[in-house]
Write a protein that holds these residues in place. Structure first.
Motif, short mmCIF file in Angstrom:
data_model
loop_
_atom_site.label_atom_id
_atom_site.label_comp_id
_atom_site.label_asym_id
_atom_site.label_seq_id
_atom_site.Cartn_x
_atom_site.Cartn_y
_atom_site.Cartn_z
N LEU A 107 0.85 -1.19 0.00
CA LEU A 107 0.00 0.00 0.00
C LEU A 107 0.88 1.24 0.00
O LEU A 107 1.87 1.31 0.73
CB LEU A 107 -0.89 0.01 1.25
N LEU A 108 0.52 2.20 -0.84
CA LEU A 108 1.21 3.49 -0.91
C LEU A 108 0.16 4.56 -0.60
O LEU A 108 -0.88 4.60 -1.23
CB LEU A 108 1.79 3.69 -2.30
N THR A 109 0.44 5.42 0.39
CA THR A 109 -0.55 6.40 0.81
C THR A 109 -0.02 7.82 0.69
O THR A 109 1.17 8.08 0.86
CB THR A 109 -1.01 6.16 2.26
N TYR A 110 -0.94 8.71 0.38
CA TYR A 110 -0.67 10.16 0.35
C TYR A 110 -1.78 10.83 1.14
O TYR A 110 -2.94 10.85 0.70
CB TYR A 110 -0.70 10.69 -1.08
N ALA A 111 -1.47 11.34 2.30
CA ALA A 111 -2.46 12.04 3.12
C ALA A 111 -2.18 13.53 3.04
O ALA A 111 -1.16 14.01 3.56
CB ALA A 111 -2.39 11.56 4.57
N GLN A 112 -3.05 14.25 2.36
CA GLN A 112 -2.91 15.70 2.23
C GLN A 112 -1.64 16.09 1.48
O GLN A 112 -1.06 17.15 1.74
CB GLN A 112 -2.90 16.35 3.63
N SER A 113 -1.17 15.26 0.56
CA SER A 113 0.14 15.54 -0.04
C SER A 113 0.25 15.23 -1.53
O SER A 113 1.26 15.59 -2.14
CB SER A 113 1.23 14.75 0.71
N TRP A 114 -0.72 14.57 -2.14
CA TRP A 114 -0.60 14.22 -3.56
C TRP A 114 -0.41 15.46 -4.43
O TRP A 114 0.31 15.44 -5.42
CB TRP A 114 -1.84 13.44 -4.00
N HIS A 115 -1.05 16.56 -4.05
CA HIS A 115 -1.01 17.77 -4.87
C HIS A 115 0.36 18.43 -4.89
O HIS A 115 0.57 19.37 -5.66
CB HIS A 115 -2.06 18.79 -4.39
N TRP A 116 1.29 17.96 -4.06
CA TRP A 116 2.65 18.49 -4.10
C TRP A 116 3.54 17.67 -5.02
O TRP A 116 4.75 17.91 -5.09
CB TRP A 116 3.26 18.52 -2.69
N THR A 117 2.98 16.69 -5.73
CA THR A 117 3.78 15.87 -6.65
C THR A 117 3.47 16.26 -8.09
O THR A 117 2.52 16.98 -8.38
CB THR A 117 3.47 14.37 -6.48
N ASP A 118 4.27 15.73 -8.99
CA ASP A 118 4.00 15.82 -10.42
C ASP A 118 3.36 14.49 -10.81
O ASP A 118 4.04 13.46 -10.87
CB ASP A 118 5.31 16.02 -11.19
#
Length: 248
Positions: A107-118
Protein backbone atom coordinates in the motif's frame (compact mmCIF):
# COMPACT_ATOMS: atom_id res chain seq x y z
CA UNK A 1 4.09 22.18 -9.75
CA UNK A 2 3.99 25.86 -10.68
CA UNK A 3 6.59 28.14 -9.14
CA UNK A 4 4.12 29.51 -6.58
CA UNK A 5 3.18 25.99 -5.54
CA UNK A 6 6.85 25.09 -5.11
CA UNK A 7 7.25 28.02 -2.70
CA UNK A 8 4.18 26.93 -0.79
CA UNK A 9 5.31 23.30 -0.70
CA UNK A 10 8.57 24.38 0.92
CA UNK A 11 6.90 26.62 3.49
CA UNK A 12 5.83 24.01 6.03
CA UNK A 13 9.19 23.49 7.71
CA UNK A 14 8.93 26.89 9.38
CA UNK A 15 5.72 25.83 11.12
CA UNK A 16 6.34 22.12 11.70
CA UNK A 17 5.64 22.25 15.43
CA UNK A 18 2.37 24.14 14.95
CA UNK A 19 1.40 21.84 12.09
CA UNK A 20 1.78 18.77 14.31
CA UNK A 21 -0.10 20.47 17.14
CA UNK A 22 -3.10 21.94 15.33
CA UNK A 23 -3.74 20.05 12.09
CA UNK A 24 -6.68 17.65 12.49
CA UNK A 25 -6.27 13.89 12.73
CA UNK A 26 -8.21 11.43 10.60
CA UNK A 27 -11.29 9.55 11.86
CA UNK A 28 -10.76 5.91 12.75
CA UNK A 29 -13.49 4.98 10.27
CA UNK A 30 -11.21 6.12 7.44
CA UNK A 31 -8.85 3.21 7.99
CA UNK A 32 -11.69 0.68 8.02
CA UNK A 33 -12.91 2.08 4.69
CA UNK A 34 -9.33 2.13 3.39
CA UNK A 35 -8.95 -1.59 4.07
CA UNK A 36 -12.26 -2.37 2.38
CA UNK A 37 -11.60 -0.20 -0.69
CA UNK A 38 -7.98 -1.26 -1.17
CA UNK A 39 -8.28 -4.92 -0.32
CA UNK A 40 -5.21 -4.50 1.91
CA UNK A 41 -5.39 -5.49 5.59
CA UNK A 42 -3.30 -2.91 7.39
CA UNK A 43 -1.99 -5.21 10.11
CA UNK A 44 1.33 -6.49 8.79
CA UNK A 45 1.04 -4.70 5.44
CA UNK A 46 4.12 -3.08 3.89
CA UNK A 47 3.12 0.58 3.61
CA UNK A 48 4.84 3.83 2.66
CA UNK A 49 3.18 7.12 3.58
CA UNK A 50 4.47 9.81 1.21
CA UNK A 51 4.59 13.47 2.18
CA UNK A 52 4.32 12.29 5.75
CA UNK A 53 4.83 15.71 7.29
CA UNK A 54 4.75 15.46 11.06
CA UNK A 55 3.40 11.91 10.86
CA UNK A 56 -0.32 12.35 11.50
CA UNK A 57 -1.37 9.66 9.00
CA UNK A 58 1.82 7.62 9.31
CA UNK A 59 1.30 7.15 13.04
CA UNK A 60 -2.32 6.14 12.53
CA UNK A 61 -1.22 3.47 10.03
CA UNK A 62 1.47 2.32 12.47
CA UNK A 63 -1.10 2.05 15.25
CA UNK A 64 -3.24 -0.16 12.99
CA UNK A 65 -0.34 -2.61 12.79
CA UNK A 66 1.09 -1.67 9.41
CA UNK A 67 4.81 -2.04 8.75
CA UNK A 68 4.94 1.58 7.65
CA UNK A 69 7.69 4.01 6.72
CA UNK A 70 7.14 7.73 6.32
CA UNK A 71 8.59 9.57 3.32
CA UNK A 72 9.17 13.30 3.79
CA UNK A 73 11.21 15.74 1.68
CA UNK A 74 11.37 18.66 4.12
CA UNK A 75 14.02 18.88 6.86
CA UNK A 76 11.83 20.78 9.31
CA UNK A 77 8.87 18.45 8.98
CA UNK A 78 11.13 15.38 9.13
CA UNK A 79 12.69 16.62 12.38
CA UNK A 80 9.25 17.14 13.92
CA UNK A 81 8.15 13.70 12.71
CA UNK A 82 11.12 12.07 14.42
CA UNK A 83 10.52 14.06 17.62
CA UNK A 84 6.89 13.00 17.80
CA UNK A 85 7.21 9.40 16.57
CA UNK A 86 10.70 8.11 17.38
CA UNK A 87 9.69 4.48 16.83
CA UNK A 88 8.21 5.00 13.36
CA UNK A 89 10.72 4.72 10.46
CA UNK A 90 11.20 7.77 8.24
CA UNK A 91 13.21 8.34 5.08
CA UNK A 92 13.83 11.54 3.15
CA UNK A 93 12.35 11.53 -0.33
CA UNK A 94 9.33 12.50 -2.41
CA UNK A 95 6.65 10.91 -4.53
CA UNK A 96 8.34 11.71 -7.83
CA UNK A 97 11.38 9.57 -6.91
CA UNK A 98 10.35 6.94 -4.39
CA UNK A 99 13.24 5.33 -2.50
CA UNK A 100 11.82 1.79 -2.67
CA UNK A 101 12.45 -1.33 -4.72
CA UNK A 102 10.01 -2.25 -7.46
CA UNK A 103 7.08 -4.36 -6.29
CA UNK A 104 8.01 -3.96 -2.62
CA UNK A 105 4.86 -2.36 -1.16
CA UNK A 106 1.34 -3.53 -0.43
CA UNK A 107 0.00 0.00 0.00
CA UNK A 108 1.21 3.49 -0.91
CA UNK A 109 -0.55 6.40 0.81
CA UNK A 110 -0.67 10.16 0.35
CA UNK A 111 -2.46 12.04 3.12
CA UNK A 112 -2.91 15.70 2.23
CA UNK A 113 0.14 15.54 -0.04
CA UNK A 114 -0.60 14.22 -3.56
CA UNK A 115 -1.01 17.77 -4.87
CA UNK A 116 2.65 18.49 -4.10
CA UNK A 117 3.78 15.87 -6.65
CA UNK A 118 4.00 15.82 -10.42
CA UNK A 119 1.36 13.18 -11.32
CA UNK A 120 3.18 12.38 -14.56
CA UNK A 121 5.99 11.05 -12.34
CA UNK A 122 4.27 10.03 -9.11
CA UNK A 123 1.70 7.87 -10.92
CA UNK A 124 4.26 5.66 -12.68
CA UNK A 125 6.35 5.58 -9.50
CA UNK A 126 3.35 4.26 -7.58
CA UNK A 127 2.86 1.49 -10.11
CA UNK A 128 6.55 0.65 -9.96
CA UNK A 129 6.78 0.19 -6.19
CA UNK A 130 3.44 -1.55 -5.62
CA UNK A 131 3.19 -5.31 -5.80
CA UNK A 132 0.54 -6.79 -8.11
CA UNK A 133 -2.74 -6.39 -6.23
CA UNK A 134 -1.36 -3.56 -4.08
CA UNK A 135 -3.07 -0.20 -3.86
CA UNK A 136 -2.48 3.54 -4.01
CA UNK A 137 -4.60 5.58 -1.59
CA UNK A 138 -4.84 9.37 -1.65
CA UNK A 139 -6.92 11.28 0.88
CA UNK A 140 -7.47 14.71 2.39
CA UNK A 141 -9.36 16.43 5.19
CA UNK A 142 -11.36 19.06 3.30
CA UNK A 143 -13.41 21.77 5.04
CA UNK A 144 -17.09 20.88 4.76
CA UNK A 145 -18.52 23.87 2.93
CA UNK A 146 -21.99 22.43 3.43
CA UNK A 147 -21.72 23.99 6.91
CA UNK A 148 -22.67 27.66 6.72
CA UNK A 149 -19.97 29.22 8.89
CA UNK A 150 -17.23 27.24 7.14
CA UNK A 151 -18.52 28.21 3.69
CA UNK A 152 -18.64 31.86 4.81
CA UNK A 153 -15.05 31.67 6.03
CA UNK A 154 -13.90 30.10 2.78
CA UNK A 155 -15.61 32.92 0.88
CA UNK A 156 -13.85 35.56 3.00
CA UNK A 157 -10.46 33.97 2.39
CA UNK A 158 -11.02 33.85 -1.37
CA UNK A 159 -12.34 37.40 -1.40
CA UNK A 160 -9.21 38.62 0.38
CA UNK A 161 -6.52 36.41 -1.20
CA UNK A 162 -8.10 35.10 -4.38
CA UNK A 163 -9.25 31.63 -5.46
CA UNK A 164 -6.99 28.63 -5.07
CA UNK A 165 -5.87 29.33 -1.51
CA UNK A 166 -6.70 25.75 -0.54
CA UNK A 167 -4.50 23.56 -2.73
CA UNK A 168 -5.87 20.05 -3.09
CA UNK A 169 -5.61 18.45 -6.51
CA UNK A 170 -7.20 15.02 -6.55
CA UNK A 171 -5.53 12.21 -8.49
CA UNK A 172 -6.84 11.38 -11.93
CA UNK A 173 -7.07 7.98 -13.52
CA UNK A 174 -4.09 7.27 -15.75
CA UNK A 175 -2.45 4.23 -17.29
CA UNK A 176 -2.79 1.39 -14.81
CA UNK A 177 -4.53 3.47 -12.11
CA UNK A 178 -8.32 3.72 -11.97
CA UNK A 179 -9.56 5.50 -8.85
CA UNK A 180 -12.69 4.96 -6.84
CA UNK A 181 -13.90 7.61 -4.38
CA UNK A 182 -15.26 7.39 -0.84
CA UNK A 183 -16.37 10.40 1.22
CA UNK A 184 -16.53 10.42 5.02
CA UNK A 185 -17.89 13.29 7.11
CA UNK A 186 -16.70 13.96 10.64
CA UNK A 187 -16.18 16.86 13.04
CA UNK A 188 -14.23 17.97 16.08
CA UNK A 189 -14.78 20.71 18.66
CA UNK A 190 -11.85 23.03 19.35
CA UNK A 191 -11.26 26.55 20.62
CA UNK A 192 -11.41 29.54 18.30
CA UNK A 193 -7.71 30.24 18.80
CA UNK A 194 -6.81 26.62 18.02
CA UNK A 195 -8.93 26.79 14.87
CA UNK A 196 -7.13 29.95 13.74
CA UNK A 197 -3.76 28.38 14.58
CA UNK A 198 -4.73 25.45 12.36
CA UNK A 199 -5.75 27.83 9.59
CA UNK A 200 -2.39 29.59 9.89
CA UNK A 201 -0.54 26.33 9.11
CA UNK A 202 -1.91 26.31 5.56
CA UNK A 203 0.66 27.29 2.97
CA UNK A 204 -1.11 30.51 1.98
CA UNK A 205 -0.49 31.89 5.48
CA UNK A 206 3.10 30.61 5.63
CA UNK A 207 4.56 32.28 2.55
CA UNK A 208 4.31 35.80 3.93
CA UNK A 209 1.48 37.17 1.84
CA UNK A 210 0.60 40.73 2.90
CA UNK A 211 -2.40 41.02 5.18
CA UNK A 212 -2.53 37.50 6.62
CA UNK A 213 -2.01 38.60 10.24
CA UNK A 214 -4.69 41.26 9.93
CA UNK A 215 -7.06 38.78 8.31
CA UNK A 216 -6.63 36.27 11.13
CA UNK A 217 -7.17 38.99 13.75
CA UNK A 218 -10.43 40.07 12.12
CA UNK A 219 -11.45 36.44 11.72
CA UNK A 220 -10.98 35.93 15.45
CA UNK A 221 -13.33 38.81 16.19
CA UNK A 222 -15.96 37.42 13.82
CA UNK A 223 -15.79 33.91 15.22
CA UNK A 224 -16.02 35.06 18.83
CA UNK A 225 -19.16 37.00 17.96
CA UNK A 226 -20.57 33.93 16.23
CA UNK A 227 -19.42 31.50 18.94
CA UNK A 228 -19.39 33.49 22.22
CA UNK A 229 -18.46 30.36 24.16
CA UNK A 230 -15.12 30.35 22.30
CA UNK A 231 -15.53 26.86 20.84
CA UNK A 232 -16.24 25.90 17.22
CA UNK A 233 -17.21 22.62 15.62
CA UNK A 234 -14.89 22.09 12.66
CA UNK A 235 -16.58 19.91 10.05
CA UNK A 236 -14.57 17.96 7.50
CA UNK A 237 -15.14 15.71 4.50
CA UNK A 238 -12.42 13.11 4.09
CA UNK A 239 -12.03 12.54 0.36
CA UNK A 240 -10.47 9.12 -0.17
CA UNK A 241 -9.34 7.98 -3.64
CA UNK A 242 -8.10 4.39 -4.07
CA UNK A 243 -6.60 2.67 -7.11
CA UNK A 244 -5.49 -0.96 -7.18
CA UNK A 245 -2.47 -2.07 -9.14
CA UNK A 246 -2.74 -5.05 -11.53
CA UNK A 247 -4.19 -8.06 -9.79
CA UNK A 248 -1.79 -10.83 -8.71
Amino acid sequence: MADGSVERARSFGSAAGRYGEFRPPYPEELFDVLEEASGVVLAGARVADVGAGTGIATRALYDRGATVVGVEPGAGMAAEFRRRHPRVPLVRGDGDRLPFASGSLDLLTYAQSWHWTDPARSGPEALRVLRPGGALAVWSNDPDVGVEWIADQQDRIEERFGPGWYINEHPRSQGGLEFTTRLLRWSRRIGVDAHLAKLATHSLFLVGRPGTDEFLARERERLLRLFPGGTVAEHYVVDLRVARAGQP
